[in-house]
Design an enzyme around this catalytic site. Structure first.
Site, PDB file in Angstrom:
ATOM      1  N   ASN A 134      -0.706   4.929  -1.122  1.00 45.22           N
ATOM      2  CA  ASN A 134       0.135   3.883  -0.257  1.00 45.22           C
ATOM      3  C   ASN A 134       0.506   4.629   1.173  1.00 45.22           C
ATOM      4  O   ASN A 134       1.401   5.657   0.940  1.00 45.22           O
ATOM      5  CB  ASN A 134       1.259   3.666  -1.373  1.00 45.22           C
ATOM      6  CG  ASN A 134       2.257   3.045  -0.682  1.00 45.22           C
ATOM      7  OD1 ASN A 134       2.080   2.374   0.262  1.00 45.22           O
ATOM      8  ND2 ASN A 134       3.417   2.731  -1.404  1.00 45.22           N
ATOM      9  N   CYS A 185       4.449   2.178   2.640  1.00 41.05           N
ATOM     10  CA  CYS A 185       5.904   2.104   2.179  1.00 41.05           C
ATOM     11  C   CYS A 185       6.866   2.368   3.545  1.00 41.05           C
ATOM     12  O   CYS A 185       6.769   3.494   3.903  1.00 41.05           O
ATOM     13  CB  CYS A 185       6.406   2.824   1.053  1.00 41.05           C
ATOM     14  SG  CYS A 185       8.040   2.370   0.756  1.00 41.05           S
ATOM     15  N   LYS A 215      -4.032   1.615   0.883  1.00 42.20           N
ATOM     16  CA  LYS A 215      -2.849   0.231   0.673  1.00 42.20           C
ATOM     17  C   LYS A 215      -2.585   0.133   1.855  1.00 42.20           C
ATOM     18  O   LYS A 215      -1.598   1.082   2.248  1.00 42.20           O
ATOM     19  CB  LYS A 215      -2.017   0.310  -0.275  1.00 42.20           C
ATOM     20  CG  LYS A 215      -1.326  -1.066  -0.667  1.00 42.20           C
ATOM     21  CD  LYS A 215      -0.440  -0.657  -2.027  1.00 42.20           C
ATOM     22  CE  LYS A 215       0.076  -2.213  -2.068  1.00 42.20           C
ATOM     23  NZ  LYS A 215       0.789  -1.946  -3.344  1.00 42.20           N
ATOM     24  N   ILE A 275      -1.878  -6.921   0.752  1.00 42.32           N
ATOM     25  CA  ILE A 275      -0.701  -6.085   1.747  1.00 42.32           C
ATOM     26  C   ILE A 275       0.164  -5.460   0.622  1.00 42.32           C
ATOM     27  O   ILE A 275       0.281  -5.958  -0.437  1.00 42.32           O
ATOM     28  CB  ILE A 275      -0.133  -7.019   2.797  1.00 42.32           C
ATOM     29  CG1 ILE A 275       0.495  -8.132   2.069  1.00 42.32           C
ATOM     30  CG2 ILE A 275      -1.340  -7.506   3.657  1.00 42.32           C
ATOM     31  CD1 ILE A 275       1.278  -9.206   3.238  1.00 42.32           C
ATOM     32  N   THR A 287       4.819  -4.859   0.961  1.00 44.67           N
ATOM     33  CA  THR A 287       5.621  -5.860   1.326  1.00 44.67           C
ATOM     34  C   THR A 287       6.045  -6.041   2.813  1.00 44.67           C
ATOM     35  O   THR A 287       5.813  -4.868   3.482  1.00 44.67           O
ATOM     36  CB  THR A 287       7.014  -5.410   0.453  1.00 44.67           C
ATOM     37  OG1 THR A 287       7.137  -4.054   0.901  1.00 44.67           O
ATOM     38  CG2 THR A 287       6.933  -5.487  -0.922  1.00 44.67           C
ATOM     39  N   THR A 319       4.740  -9.578  -7.784  1.00 45.19           N
ATOM     40  CA  THR A 319       6.040 -10.278  -8.193  1.00 45.19           C
ATOM     41  C   THR A 319       5.813 -11.292  -9.178  1.00 45.19           C
ATOM     42  O   THR A 319       6.788 -11.491 -10.172  1.00 45.19           O
ATOM     43  CB  THR A 319       6.463 -11.008  -7.029  1.00 45.19           C
ATOM     44  OG1 THR A 319       6.851  -9.733  -6.015  1.00 45.19           O
ATOM     45  CG2 THR A 319       7.820 -11.442  -7.252  1.00 45.19           C
TER      46      THR A 319
HETATM   47  C1  LIG Z   1       9.705  -3.948  -7.172  1.00 48.30           C
HETATM   48  C2  LIG Z   1       8.356  -3.445  -6.757  1.00 48.30           C
HETATM   49  C3  LIG Z   1       8.261  -2.188  -6.407  1.00 48.30           C
HETATM   50  C4  LIG Z   1       6.959  -1.756  -5.904  1.00 48.30           C
HETATM   51  N1  LIG Z   1       6.618  -0.409  -5.718  1.00 48.30           N
HETATM   52  C5  LIG Z   1       5.232  -0.196  -5.370  1.00 48.30           C
HETATM   53  C6  LIG Z   1       4.806   1.093  -5.203  1.00 48.30           C
HETATM   54  O1  LIG Z   1       5.321   2.039  -5.841  1.00 48.30           O
HETATM   55  N2  LIG Z   1       3.593   1.449  -4.413  1.00 48.30           N
HETATM   56  C7  LIG Z   1       3.083   0.394  -3.646  1.00 48.30           C
HETATM   57  O2  LIG Z   1       1.981   0.757  -3.191  1.00 48.30           O
HETATM   58  N3  LIG Z   1       3.364  -0.679  -3.838  1.00 48.30           N
HETATM   59  C8  LIG Z   1       4.624  -1.018  -4.362  1.00 48.30           C
HETATM   60  N4  LIG Z   1       4.967  -2.469  -4.202  1.00 48.30           N
HETATM   61  C9  LIG Z   1       4.286  -3.471  -3.753  1.00 48.30           C
HETATM   62  C10 LIG Z   1       3.351  -4.386  -4.485  1.00 48.30           C
HETATM   63  O3  LIG Z   1       2.299  -3.276  -5.175  1.00 48.30           O
HETATM   64  C11 LIG Z   1       2.883  -5.610  -3.738  1.00 48.30           C
HETATM   65  O4  LIG Z   1       1.942  -5.007  -2.510  1.00 48.30           O
HETATM   66  C12 LIG Z   1       3.650  -6.455  -3.239  1.00 48.30           C
HETATM   67  O5  LIG Z   1       4.678  -6.557  -3.881  1.00 48.30           O
HETATM   68  C13 LIG Z   1       2.836  -7.880  -2.987  1.00 48.30           C
HETATM   69  O6  LIG Z   1       2.487  -8.391  -3.887  1.00 48.30           O
HETATM   70  P1  LIG Z   1       3.133  -9.502  -4.581  1.00 48.30           P
HETATM   71  O7  LIG Z   1       3.709 -10.667  -3.593  1.00 48.30           O
HETATM   72  O8  LIG Z   1       2.445 -10.169  -5.579  1.00 48.30           O
HETATM   73  O9  LIG Z   1       4.388  -8.993  -5.394  1.00 48.30           O
HETATM   74  C14 LIG Z   1       6.161  -2.742  -4.977  1.00 48.30           C
HETATM   75  C15 LIG Z   1       6.647  -4.070  -5.116  1.00 48.30           C
HETATM   76  C16 LIG Z   1       7.947  -4.439  -5.815  1.00 48.30           C
HETATM   77  C17 LIG Z   1       8.328  -6.056  -5.825  1.00 48.30           C
END
Ligand SMILES: Cc1cc2nc3c(=O)[nH]c(=O)nc-3n(C[C@H](O)[C@H](O)[C@H](O)COP(=O)(O)O)c2cc1C
Length: 304
Positions: free
Chosen positions: A127, A130, A166, A192, A194, A267
């Site tokens: 990752n 972030c 990522k 992607i 967030t 999500t």
């Molecule tokens: C509560 C939460 C925690 C997340 N923690 C991580 C993480 O630790 N490492 C990471 O690469 N992405 C993390 N993400 C990003 C998700 O893996 C994903 O890329 C992002 O939420 C977009 O996908 P979605 O719209 O289906 O949720 C997190 C997302 C959420 C909502």
């Protein structure tokens, strides 16, 4: 007809292309009483770092009109506890395990990757996207030179497992980053993470999240994510794992048509932890009804 959802990425075989997105499914075990983990393609575990991290103070999650904002702050148990306390439990299931990891410095990235590379996981997912992980004030995934450097260093340390990187959507042209990552030797990309966002309480005039800003996920980001997968597909040759706002099987097909070779569900797990099982069934039916022998045939199939 054989199972049309069997998927292979970088030599790793998945029963289906649906992977639980990092941070939205814990270490998998938390969900084992709700959903049969053998049925899902893979689990990308909560981002692992060298040492345990407590994350940001509450509130760190809020619902938005079409998704959520989070600023968890990469809370995790650290690599040692992950290996001792979490990994043996997940290994009992036939689902593939993707070890998502991060570091605060290049050195930390390399150290975590080295340890995970020797463990019984199927893939590593690095990752760099972030917004909280910065070196010298710049997020690793938003400067192409830093992206290239950190991925190159990690790639040197990883000999046994495919390395997925990522990508961040918080850049003006994601294809530049896709190319940097491919040039640095990555085996695949996932996209992607967030999108940066924030929300303000109009009564108190204070931000809703203690961290002030957070990451936006869910259906609101899907069109952005589909376009980024499409941009990457036109630029790079390594496989792309599509992520962002997937809620049903049609969303998965959209990502495939844009160029994805697998997808992650994030999500949506908070709305319905069993949603992936429904998507798998619907995808199977779609392939059978449309005489698609394997879902991979849809990849990049957009007609422009
Ligand atoms: C509560 C939460 C925690 C997340 N923690 C991580 C993480 O630790 N490492 C990471 O690469 N992405 C993390 N993400 C990003 C998700 O893996 C994903 O890329 C992002 O939420 C977009 O996908 P979605 O719209 O289906 O949720 C997190 C997302 C959420 C909502």
């Amino acid at each position: 007809m054989n199972n049309p959802l069997i998927t292979e990425i970088c030599g790793v075989k998945f029963n289906n292309p649906l992977i639980m997105a990092s941070g939205t499914f814990g270490y998998g075990l938390e969900y084992s009483e709700i959903i049969d983990l053998n049925k899902i393609g893979g689990i990308s575990v909560k981002g692992i770092s060298l040492n345990e991290v407590q994350g940001n103070p509450m509130p760190r999650i809020m619902e938005t009109h079409a998704g959520m904002l989070n600023a968890i702050g990469l809370q995790n148990v650290g690599v040692e506890k992950f290996i001792k306390e979490k990994l043996p439990g997940i290994k009992k299931y036939s689902t593939r395990i993707i070890a998502n990891f991060w570091g605060k410095t290049v050195d930390e990235y390399v150290k975590v990757a080295e340890v995970l590379d020797k463990e019984d996981v199927d893939m590593l997912e690095m990752n760099i996207s972030c917004p909280n992980i910065k070196e010298g004030g710049i997020a690793f995934g938003t400067d192409p030179k830093m992206t290239f450097d950190v991925v190159s260093e990690v790639k040197k340390a990883v000999n046994n497992k495919p390395l997925v990187v990522k990508l961040s959507p918080n850049v003006s042209d994601i294809s530049i980053f896709g190319r940097a990552v491919e040039d640095a030797g990555a085996d695949a990309v996932s996209a992607i993470n967030t999108l940066l966002g924030m929300s303000i309480n109009t009564n108190t005039r204070k931000p809703f999240l203690s961290n002030v800003t957070g990451g936006l996920s869910g259906p609101a980001i899907k069109p952005v994510a589909v376009k980024m997968v499409y941009d990457l597909y036109k630029t790079i040759s390594i496989p792309i794992i599509g992520i962002g706002g997937i809620m049903n099987y049609k969303d998965v097909i959209e990502f495939y048509l844009a160029g994805a070779s697998a997808v992650q569900i994030g999500t949506a797990n908070f709305v319905d932890p069993e949603i992936t099982l429904e998507i798998i069934k619907d995808l199977e039916n779609y392939c059978i009804e449309n005489k698609i022998a394997n879902i991979s045939q849809l990849s990049g199939g957009i007609v422009v």
